[in-house]
Scaffold this motif. Structure first.
Motif, PDB file in Angstrom:
ATOM      1  N   SER A  18     -22.705  -3.546  34.743  1.00 34.85           N
ATOM      2  CA  SER A  18     -23.561  -2.916  34.041  1.00 34.85           C
ATOM      3  C   SER A  18     -23.774  -1.169  33.765  1.00 34.85           C
ATOM      4  CB  SER A  18     -24.492  -3.556  33.752  1.00 34.85           C
ATOM      5  OG  SER A  18     -25.310  -3.517  35.147  1.00 34.85           O
ATOM      6  N   ARG A  19     -24.566  -1.030  32.994  1.00 34.62           N
ATOM      7  CA  ARG A  19     -25.294   0.371  32.583  1.00 34.62           C
ATOM      8  C   ARG A  19     -26.314   0.559  33.675  1.00 34.62           C
ATOM      9  NH1 ARG A  19     -25.925   4.047  27.919  1.00 34.62           N
ATOM     10  NH2 ARG A  19     -26.818   5.598  29.011  1.00 34.62           N
ATOM     11  N   VAL A  20     -27.530  -0.511  34.020  1.00 33.30           N
ATOM     12  CA  VAL A  20     -28.146  -0.848  34.402  1.00 33.30           C
ATOM     13  C   VAL A  20     -27.798  -0.363  36.323  1.00 33.30           C
ATOM     14  CG1 VAL A  20     -30.569  -2.150  35.420  1.00 33.30           C
ATOM     15  CG2 VAL A  20     -29.807  -1.819  33.373  1.00 33.30           C
ATOM     16  N   GLU A  21     -26.771  -1.249  36.551  1.00 32.64           N
ATOM     17  CA  GLU A  21     -26.566  -0.883  38.157  1.00 32.64           C
ATOM     18  C   GLU A  21     -25.867   0.269  38.471  1.00 32.64           C
ATOM     19  OE1 GLU A  21     -23.754  -3.103  41.053  1.00 32.64           O
ATOM     20  OE2 GLU A  21     -22.944  -3.298  38.785  1.00 32.64           O
ATOM     21  N   ALA A  22     -24.552   0.874  37.885  1.00 40.66           N
ATOM     22  CA  ALA A  22     -24.728   2.470  37.502  1.00 40.66           C
ATOM     23  C   ALA A  22     -25.902   3.030  37.506  1.00 40.66           C
ATOM     24  CB  ALA A  22     -23.671   2.973  36.494  1.00 40.66           C
ATOM     25  N   PHE A  37     -17.709  15.987  44.183  1.00 40.39           N
ATOM     26  CA  PHE A  37     -18.976  16.258  42.909  1.00 40.39           C
ATOM     27  C   PHE A  37     -19.983  15.440  43.123  1.00 40.39           C
ATOM     28  CE2 PHE A  37     -16.944  11.676  42.394  1.00 40.39           C
ATOM     29  CZ  PHE A  37     -18.050  11.185  41.646  1.00 40.39           C
ATOM     30  N   THR A  38     -21.199  15.954  41.987  1.00 42.98           N
ATOM     31  CA  THR A  38     -22.229  15.915  42.626  1.00 42.98           C
ATOM     32  C   THR A  38     -23.155  14.241  40.886  1.00 42.98           C
ATOM     33  OG1 THR A  38     -23.305  17.098  43.599  1.00 42.98           O
ATOM     34  CG2 THR A  38     -25.043  15.369  42.024  1.00 42.98           C
ATOM     35  N   PRO A  39     -22.580  13.694  41.270  1.00 44.22           N
ATOM     36  CA  PRO A  39     -22.887  12.886  40.029  1.00 44.22           C
ATOM     37  C   PRO A  39     -24.414  12.992  39.110  1.00 44.22           C
ATOM     38  CG  PRO A  39     -22.917  11.143  41.218  1.00 44.22           C
ATOM     39  CD  PRO A  39     -22.402  12.204  42.095  1.00 44.22           C
ATOM     40  N   GLY A  40     -24.799  13.318  37.747  1.00 39.05           N
ATOM     41  CA  GLY A  40     -25.184  13.444  37.053  1.00 39.05           C
ATOM     42  C   GLY A  40     -25.756  12.557  35.729  1.00 39.05           C
ATOM     43  N   ARG A  41     -24.535  11.656  35.511  1.00 43.37           N
ATOM     44  CA  ARG A  41     -25.059  10.455  34.218  1.00 43.37           C
ATOM     45  C   ARG A  41     -23.723   9.404  34.544  1.00 43.37           C
ATOM     46  NH1 ARG A  41     -21.713  10.862  30.026  1.00 43.37           N
ATOM     47  NH2 ARG A  41     -20.230  12.282  29.950  1.00 43.37           N
ATOM     48  N   VAL A  42     -23.891   8.197  33.915  1.00 44.46           N
ATOM     49  CA  VAL A  42     -23.143   6.906  34.198  1.00 44.46           C
ATOM     50  C   VAL A  42     -22.733   6.841  31.705  1.00 44.46           C
ATOM     51  CG1 VAL A  42     -24.927   6.322  35.096  1.00 44.46           C
ATOM     52  CG2 VAL A  42     -24.958   5.452  32.999  1.00 44.46           C
ATOM     53  N   TYR A  43     -21.243   7.239  32.425  1.00 48.07           N
ATOM     54  CA  TYR A  43     -20.818   6.401  31.148  1.00 48.07           C
ATOM     55  C   TYR A  43     -19.593   4.963  31.465  1.00 48.07           C
ATOM     56  CZ  TYR A  43     -16.277   8.193  33.202  1.00 48.07           C
ATOM     57  OH  TYR A  43     -14.677   8.040  33.837  1.00 48.07           O
ATOM     58  N   GLN A  44     -20.055   4.472  30.040  1.00 47.34           N
ATOM     59  CA  GLN A  44     -18.787   3.627  29.376  1.00 47.34           C
ATOM     60  C   GLN A  44     -17.807   3.493  29.540  1.00 47.34           C
ATOM     61  OE1 GLN A  44     -20.193   0.192  26.858  1.00 47.34           O
ATOM     62  NE2 GLN A  44     -19.029  -1.439  28.045  1.00 47.34           N
ATOM     63  N   CYS A  73     -11.527   0.212  30.885  1.00 45.77           N
ATOM     64  CA  CYS A  73     -11.657  -0.598  31.352  1.00 45.77           C
ATOM     65  C   CYS A  73     -12.677  -1.476  31.462  1.00 45.77           C
ATOM     66  CB  CYS A  73     -11.677  -0.876  32.932  1.00 45.77           C
ATOM     67  SG  CYS A  73     -13.528   0.193  33.508  1.00 45.77           S
ATOM     68  N   GLY A  74     -13.930  -0.529  30.208  1.00 45.28           N
ATOM     69  CA  GLY A  74     -14.803  -1.493  29.922  1.00 45.28           C
ATOM     70  C   GLY A  74     -16.249  -1.782  31.188  1.00 45.28           C
ATOM     71  N   GLY A  75     -15.499  -1.126  31.728  1.00 47.65           N
ATOM     72  CA  GLY A  75     -16.731  -0.689  33.361  1.00 47.65           C
ATOM     73  C   GLY A  75     -17.810   0.983  33.124  1.00 47.65           C
TER      74      GLY A  75
END
Length: 64
Positions: free
Chosen positions: A14-18, A37-44, A48-50
């Motif tokens: 889910s977006r919340v989990e990410a 890398f240093t992550p800075g955001r989430v995306y769907q 895979c839909g995850g």
């Protein structure tokens, strides 16, 4: 969180989990890089839909 799936990336259900994981990384490991890398955001993921973490700014690359 699930292990890497058919798209080869760590996938969150889910977006919340990410976003929670991203928030922990940002808060606890702020200056430290995670792997290469240093992550800075989430995306769907369109494949895979995850949900995944990315260091790329929005619009830098097609995320499908």
């Amino acid at each position: 969180m699930s292990d890497a799936n058919d798209c080869g990336k760590v996938t969150y259900v889910s977006r919340v989990e990410a976003e929670l994981v991203l928030s922990r990384i940002t808060r606890l490991d702020a200056p430290k890089k995670i792997g290469r890398f240093t992550p800075g955001r989430v995306y769907q993921c369109g494949r895979c839909g995850g949900w995944h973490l990315t260091s790329q700014r929005k619009g830098m690359r097609d995320e499908r």
